[in-house]
Design a protein around this motif. Structure first.
Motif, mmCIF file in Angstrom:
data_model
loop_
_atom_site.group_PDB
_atom_site.id
_atom_site.type_symbol
_atom_site.label_atom_id
_atom_site.label_comp_id
_atom_site.label_asym_id
_atom_site.label_seq_id
_atom_site.Cartn_x
_atom_site.Cartn_y
_atom_site.Cartn_z
ATOM 1 N N ARG A 129 -7.403 2.897 -8.829
ATOM 2 C CA ARG A 129 -7.447 4.162 -7.748
ATOM 3 C C ARG A 129 -8.916 4.681 -7.785
ATOM 4 N NH1 ARG A 129 -2.905 7.465 -10.486
ATOM 5 N NH2 ARG A 129 -3.774 6.036 -12.247
ATOM 6 N N ASP A 130 -9.625 4.332 -8.686
ATOM 7 C CA ASP A 130 -10.928 5.080 -8.465
ATOM 8 C C ASP A 130 -11.924 4.320 -7.909
ATOM 9 O OD1 ASP A 130 -9.951 7.268 -10.228
ATOM 10 O OD2 ASP A 130 -10.706 6.425 -12.004
ATOM 11 N N ALA A 131 -11.585 3.016 -7.852
ATOM 12 C CA ALA A 131 -12.755 2.105 -7.279
ATOM 13 C C ALA A 131 -12.643 2.152 -5.707
ATOM 14 C CB ALA A 131 -12.021 0.700 -7.339
ATOM 15 N N PRO A 132 -13.730 1.946 -5.375
ATOM 16 C CA PRO A 132 -13.821 2.260 -3.871
ATOM 17 C C PRO A 132 -12.932 1.353 -2.790
ATOM 18 C CG PRO A 132 -15.927 1.419 -4.536
ATOM 19 C CD PRO A 132 -15.162 1.866 -5.769
ATOM 20 N N PRO A 133 -12.577 1.582 -1.782
ATOM 21 C CA PRO A 133 -11.867 0.707 -0.897
ATOM 22 C C PRO A 133 -12.552 -0.560 -0.399
ATOM 23 C CG PRO A 133 -12.143 2.549 0.435
ATOM 24 C CD PRO A 133 -12.815 2.857 -1.144
ATOM 25 N N ARG A 134 -12.016 -1.653 -0.267
ATOM 26 C CA ARG A 134 -12.769 -2.822 0.151
ATOM 27 C C ARG A 134 -12.631 -2.679 1.477
ATOM 28 N NH1 ARG A 134 -10.545 -8.036 -2.579
ATOM 29 N NH2 ARG A 134 -9.419 -7.839 -0.820
ATOM 30 N N LEU A 135 -13.709 -3.075 2.402
ATOM 31 C CA LEU A 135 -13.793 -3.023 3.705
ATOM 32 C C LEU A 135 -14.348 -4.296 4.420
ATOM 33 C CD1 LEU A 135 -16.441 0.102 3.864
ATOM 34 C CD2 LEU A 135 -13.970 0.072 4.353
ATOM 35 N N PRO A 144 -6.169 -4.546 3.849
ATOM 36 C CA PRO A 144 -5.143 -4.293 3.214
ATOM 37 C C PRO A 144 -5.196 -4.909 1.801
ATOM 38 C CG PRO A 144 -4.967 -5.816 4.818
ATOM 39 C CD PRO A 144 -6.161 -5.212 4.938
ATOM 40 N N SER A 145 -4.019 -5.036 1.167
ATOM 41 C CA SER A 145 -4.110 -5.572 -0.231
ATOM 42 C C SER A 145 -4.314 -7.096 -0.312
ATOM 43 C CB SER A 145 -2.732 -5.322 -0.987
ATOM 44 O OG SER A 145 -1.488 -5.669 -0.573
ATOM 45 N N THR A 146 -3.793 -7.757 0.796
ATOM 46 C CA THR A 146 -3.917 -9.230 1.012
ATOM 47 C C THR A 146 -5.511 -9.661 1.088
ATOM 48 O OG1 THR A 146 -3.834 -8.826 3.572
ATOM 49 C CG2 THR A 146 -1.702 -9.320 2.346
ATOM 50 N N GLY A 147 -6.305 -8.650 1.393
ATOM 51 C CA GLY A 147 -7.980 -8.975 1.651
ATOM 52 C C GLY A 147 -8.283 -9.736 2.870
ATOM 53 N N VAL A 148 -7.257 -9.755 3.696
ATOM 54 C CA VAL A 148 -7.645 -10.157 5.157
ATOM 55 C C VAL A 148 -7.458 -9.077 6.035
ATOM 56 C CG1 VAL A 148 -6.781 -12.047 6.986
ATOM 57 C CG2 VAL A 148 -6.547 -12.547 4.611
ATOM 58 N N CYS A 149 -8.241 -8.982 7.120
ATOM 59 C CA CYS A 149 -8.519 -7.839 8.058
ATOM 60 C C CYS A 149 -7.342 -8.198 9.187
ATOM 61 C CB CYS A 149 -9.665 -7.841 8.471
ATOM 62 S SG CYS A 149 -9.828 -6.509 9.838
#
Length: 153
Positions: A129-135, A144-149
């Motif tokens: 939860r502390d890690a920055p969100p992936r963009l 999203p959690s799938t890693g696909v935009c």
């Protein structure tokens, strides 16, 4: 009876400024205070009425004026509060300096100590939860959690 724990030095300075603006007699009349003989708050070589200033400072702190009857326990508490906030207060020559009256507290019941469970020692220094969100590198949307935009794929 009013409690003055919420009155800060800043509230007292506001009351002193209003006292200066209105003049001593008008200030006392406006808030319904009579002069307090022998007791004087001294600030920047000027004298102020202790009860009136503290009562109006209470109004600045809480929105409610501390009326003259709020000082029923005597002047010891008022003087102690003002001194604790860094102000000089003069007292009559024959006044006995008493410690301020503190309300009695009911004794606490002893608590039974509950045994504590040992906490697991974690070697992880950061939580997910502390890690920055992936963009998304294309549109800069959070992935999203799938890693696909959802927008670019």
């Amino acid at each position: 009876m009013a409690t003055f724990s919420s009155v800060s030095r800043q509230h007292i300075l506001q009351a002193l400024a209003e006292y200066d603006d209105r003049g001593g007699d008008a200030f006392l009349d406006l808030y319904g205070f009579a002069p307090t003989p022998g007791y004087e708050l001294v600030h920047e070589d000027r004298g102020y009425d202790v009860k009136a200033v503290l009562g109006v400072a209470h109004r600045f702190a809480t929105g409610r004026l501390a009326t003259p009857d709020a000082f029923s326990s005597g002047m010891a508490n008022a003087v102690a509060i003002l001194r604790k906030r860094g102000f000089q207060v003069t007292e009559p020559a024959g006044a006995v300096r008493l410690a301020p009256v503190k309300p009695a507290r009911a004794p606490r019941a002893p608590r039974a100590a509950a045994p504590r469970a040992a906490r697991p020692i974690s070697s992880r220094t950061t939580d997910a939860r502390d890690a920055p969100p992936r963009l998304c590198p294309t549109c800069s949307m959070t992935l999203p959690s799938t890693g696909v935009c959802d927008y670019c794929s």
